[in-house]
Design a protein around this motif. Structure first.
Motif: not given
Length: 291
Positions: A38-64
């Motif tokens: 999960e950490d890796l998914i989150l880090m990779n997603y933020i590295a690619a898309h930046g942080e913010g809009r956390w709810n959609s980030l969680a969904r788009c990153a596939g994090l439950k």
DNA sequence: AACATGTGCAACCGCCATTGT
DNA sequence: AACAATGGCGGTTGCACATGT
């Protein structure tokens, strides 16, 4: 250290009642400790898309996970600039100072400690500082305790930093982000105290014969802080005549360990977490009883 | 060695403020 | 203007580990 949490009732930053049960998607949400994956998914997603809009980030990153959970994990743990490890004496001093000014405004305090999170500072305060208040049998917000902090801990921390300095204790302020005396609202409890040190009982860490009958107005913490730090900025205490250390002159040196000596005299070892039963010297107890 | 107690801290909770519709 | 969604903050919880008995 990882640990689970009880099953709560908040998903997507919202709560559900018994009348509105969680959706199937909600039920699928993970809670508790984060996995490496999960950490890796989150880090990779933020590295690619930046942080913010956390709810959609969680969904788009596939994090439950809830957006809140992702945000917290990122800010408190995964962010690359998060500092880990012991709180340094400089940081301790800053926390004491800023807390005296702002109270439990952890995020605000954290802004002045680069790399430290509000959660970490809050934890530090609760585990270390509040424990001390408990040992002294006074409330952490009481004037007694604040005076102990101001007149014992902070000078001792300063002295300790000074004693340890080859490295400049002012390094933490290099970014100039720390507001000093005068730029903060007055703190009522700290305004008008008077300290009447007892020369008979305050000589454990040194000798002084000239403090009998001395009365000191309590300066605002920030003033002490600025004065003391001002004296250290050059790396040395510049005043041979004591003018520079006006705030820690007089009776303060009695409470301080001698430079180059045992800087732990009566001082709780913040850094190493050695908070034993006999942390408080006779003078500490005496000091506390004056209020 | 086994158990009890204390400590540190990651994560959650609940509330409030802000922003979007 | 009203409501919903989201972000942020301070407070709290509870587990893993450390230390003491």
């Amino acid at each position: 250290m990882q640990m689970g949490r009880g099953v709560g009732a908040e998903v997507h930053g919202r709560t559900w009642s018994s009348a509105t049960p969680p959706s199937e998607e909600d039920m699928d949400l993970r809670r508790g400790p984060w996995t490496v994956e999960e950490d890796l998914i989150l880090m990779n997603y933020i590295a690619a898309h930046g942080e913010g809009r956390w709810n959609s980030l969680a969904r788009c990153a596939g994090l439950k996970r809830t957006g809140k959970s992702c945000r917290l994990r990122w800010l408190n743990y995964l962010r690359p600039d998060v500092r880990r490890g012991n709180i340094t004496p400089e940081e301790q001093l800053l926390i004491l100072e800023l807390h005296s000014r702002w109270g439990n405004r952890w995020s605000k305090i954290a802004q002045h400690l680069p790399g430290r999170t509000d959660n970490e500072i809050k934890n530090y305060w609760r585990t270390r500082v509040q424990k001390h208040a408990k040992q002294l049998q006074c409330d952490v917000n009481s004037k007694q305790f604040k005076d102990v902090m101001r007149y014992l801990w902070m000078p001792r921390l300063i002295e300790r930093i000074r004693a340890a300095s080859g490295s400049s204790p002012a390094a933490i302020y290099q970014n100039g982000s720390v507001p000093m005396a005068g730029d903060h609202p007055a703190e009522p409890g700290f305004e008008a105290g008077q300290v009447k040190p007892s020369p008979e009982t305050s000589s454990a860490a040194g000798s002084s014969s000239d403090s009998a009958g001395m009365h000191f107005s309590s300066p605002p913490i920030a003033d002490c802080f600025a004065e003391c730090y001002g004296g250290m900025q050059g790396g040395e205490n510049k005043n041979g005549d004591g003018t520079h250390d006006v705030q820690i002159g007089g009776w303060w040196p009695e409470l301080l360990p001698s430079p180059g000596g045992n800087s732990n005299l009566g001082l709780p070892d913040f850094e190493q977490g050695a908070w034993g039963e006999n942390l408080w010297s006779v003078e500490d107890i005496w000091f506390q009883q004056q209020f």
